[in-house]
Design a protein around this motif. Structure first.
Motif, mmCIF file in Angstrom:
data_model
loop_
_atom_site.group_PDB
_atom_site.id
_atom_site.type_symbol
_atom_site.label_atom_id
_atom_site.label_comp_id
_atom_site.label_asym_id
_atom_site.label_seq_id
_atom_site.Cartn_x
_atom_site.Cartn_y
_atom_site.Cartn_z
ATOM 1 N N ILE A 40 26.234 -66.047 18.211
ATOM 2 C CA ILE A 40 27.246 -67.110 18.186
ATOM 3 C C ILE A 40 26.720 -68.299 18.983
ATOM 4 N N ILE A 41 26.447 -69.386 18.281
ATOM 5 C CA ILE A 41 25.879 -70.580 18.910
ATOM 6 C C ILE A 41 26.810 -71.766 18.693
ATOM 7 N N PHE A 42 27.036 -72.523 19.755
ATOM 8 C CA PHE A 42 27.762 -73.789 19.679
ATOM 9 C C PHE A 42 26.711 -74.902 19.607
ATOM 10 N N TYR B 58 28.248 -70.011 27.554
ATOM 11 C CA TYR B 58 28.120 -69.867 26.107
ATOM 12 C C TYR B 58 26.726 -70.305 25.656
ATOM 13 N N MET B 59 26.320 -69.836 24.492
ATOM 14 C CA MET B 59 25.036 -70.225 23.912
ATOM 15 C C MET B 59 25.210 -71.586 23.248
ATOM 16 N N VAL B 60 24.570 -72.597 23.806
ATOM 17 C CA VAL B 60 24.741 -73.974 23.343
ATOM 18 C C VAL B 60 23.382 -74.576 23.013
ATOM 19 N N CYS B 61 23.343 -75.344 21.934
ATOM 20 C CA CYS B 61 22.113 -76.068 21.625
ATOM 21 C C CYS B 61 22.447 -77.492 21.215
ATOM 22 N N LYS B 62 21.496 -78.356 21.440
ATOM 23 C CA LYS B 62 21.587 -79.744 21.009
ATOM 24 C C LYS B 62 20.564 -79.983 19.898
#
Length: 404
Positions: free
Chosen positions: A332-334, A353-357
């Motif tokens: 689950i990635i935001f 949380y798992m976050v990427c740009k």
């Protein structure tokens, strides 16, 4: 860095607040904050954005020296640089805040086979680069970057291809599979962008083929669903059933959509019903239902939630808590775009949380179509620029008050 922080982040019921400007902008200097304020103030004026976009295209045709101006303004705000190496500084800065990077080679509008081959080589370079950088956990691709738009359109309409076009399509398929194979061998998920509806059937078909081939132990190939299309929730359900029946992991990126005006204008011109939902509220509802569907099937679905919508981000976090899914669940990635919605990205990352740009890069001149599309898309998002501006102003005022 993100994984280390996430180890201490089990499922939590603590409500998320996206109004903490200290969290959102602690990584920015006063000068950088003022620069962002200028950019968002400019982008908050749709008429001005339209005029500047048209002027930019006109100036490029006349070979006017505007590269420096573009590079010092919108390019600086939303891009990592002109090549992969230029992006290293931003990648490190984001990693220090627990945020991963998705490198996005944002050259659009290619028409020649030579350009498609060069784009394929660049994608393979990204994969090689990502293998040695733990803060780049996945990559992305726009398939019209490696295949001619009109060819994909013809294939989507099931029109007969000439022998030359068949060879061209085979070359496109081979390029895509080469990239998917390299992604699988490097254990790096590949997020395939969605595009215009009149070529999307071709993109769906070939992406599904790659998913069934490479998504075994984990999702390597992800398809993107634009939830402003009223048929995408049913398509999502069909994909889940297909994944269950064929025994592969389903990777899905959920977005609202990037071609709204273009889709509606084409439908009206052709006298056809629009594939787009009639209201933003309908799109919001479908997007959130897709989030629920993904979490309900988390045993087989891996999701990247690409959204700048606070309610949808908060909903996904709440759904995870309700099902006791840890904040750092690897499936689950935001995701948000670099240069935008830092109040969402940095808040989520701080909560584990798992976050990427998404970090675009490419030569300034070649990325103009991408920049214009993003600028026009962002001005059409109700309240987006206003919220960005308000938070930046609040942080600027807070810092000023602290100094007094």
């Amino acid at each position: 860095m993100q994984a280390e922080r996430a180890k201490t982040s089990p499922a939590t019921s603590q409500p998320l607040s996206f109004d903490n400007t200290v969290t959102a902008f602690s990584h920015k200097s006063d000068k950088e904050l003022r620069f962002s304020h200028f950019i968002f103030k400019m982008m908050g004026r749709p008429t001005l954005v339209k005029i500047l976009s048209n002027f930019t295209l006109f100036a490029l045709k006349l070979y006017l020296p505007i590269k420096g101006l573009i590079k010092a303004t919108v390019f600086k705000q939303f891009f990592g640089g002109e090549n992969i190496e230029n992006c290293t500084k931003v990648i490190t800065q984001l990693a220090n805040e627990g945020i991963a990077t998705v490198l996005n080679y944002s050259v659009e509008g290619n028409q020649r086979e030579k350009d498609f081959e060069n784009a394929t080589v660049e994608m393979l370079r990204i994969i090689d680069f990502a293998k040695t950088h733990s803060h780049i956990p996945n990559t992305c691709i726009k398939l019209t970057g490696i295949g001619r738009f009109e060819l994909l359109k013809k294939a989507a309409a099931n029109e007969k291809l000439s022998d030359e076009e068949k060879t061209e399509y085979d070359n496109f398929s081979h390029r895509f599979e080469t990239i998917c194979k390299a992604s699988a061998e490097s254990h790096l998920p590949l997020l395939v962008d969605a595009e215009e509806s009149w070529i999307q059937d071709t993109l769906d078909r070939i992406t599904e083929e790659m998913m069934s081939k490479y998504n075994h132990e984990r999702a390597i190939v992800y398809n993107t669903l634009q939830m402003y299309r009223h048929d995408r929730l049913d398509y999502f359900k069909a994909l889940i059933e297909k994944a269950k029946n064929q025994g592969f992991r389903l990777g899905v990126k959920l977005v609202r959509g990037a071609y709204l005006e273009k889709e509606n204008e084409r439908a009206e011109k052709m006298g056809r019903p629009s594939p787009i939902n009639p209201t933003k509220e309908a799109t919001d509802a479908l997007y959130n239902r897709a989030l629920e569907l993904a979490i309900d099937n988390i045993d087989i679905v891996e999701i990247c939630a690409g959204t700048h919508n606070e309610k949808s981000n908060r909903l996904l976090a709440e759904l995870m808590h309700q099902r006791s899914i840890p904040n750092n669940h690897p499936g689950i990635i935001f995701a948000q775009l670099y240069g935008m919605s830092d109040h969402i990205s940095f808040t989520l990352a701080k909560a584990g949380y798992m976050v990427c740009k998404y970090l675009p890069y490419g030569p300034v001149k070649d990325t103009i179509p991408y920049l214009i599309r993003r600028a026009e898309e962002n001005t059409s998002i109700a309240g987006q620029m206003g919220k960005e501006l308000r938070l930046i102003r609040e942080e600027m005022k807070r810092r000023k008050d602290d100094r007094n």
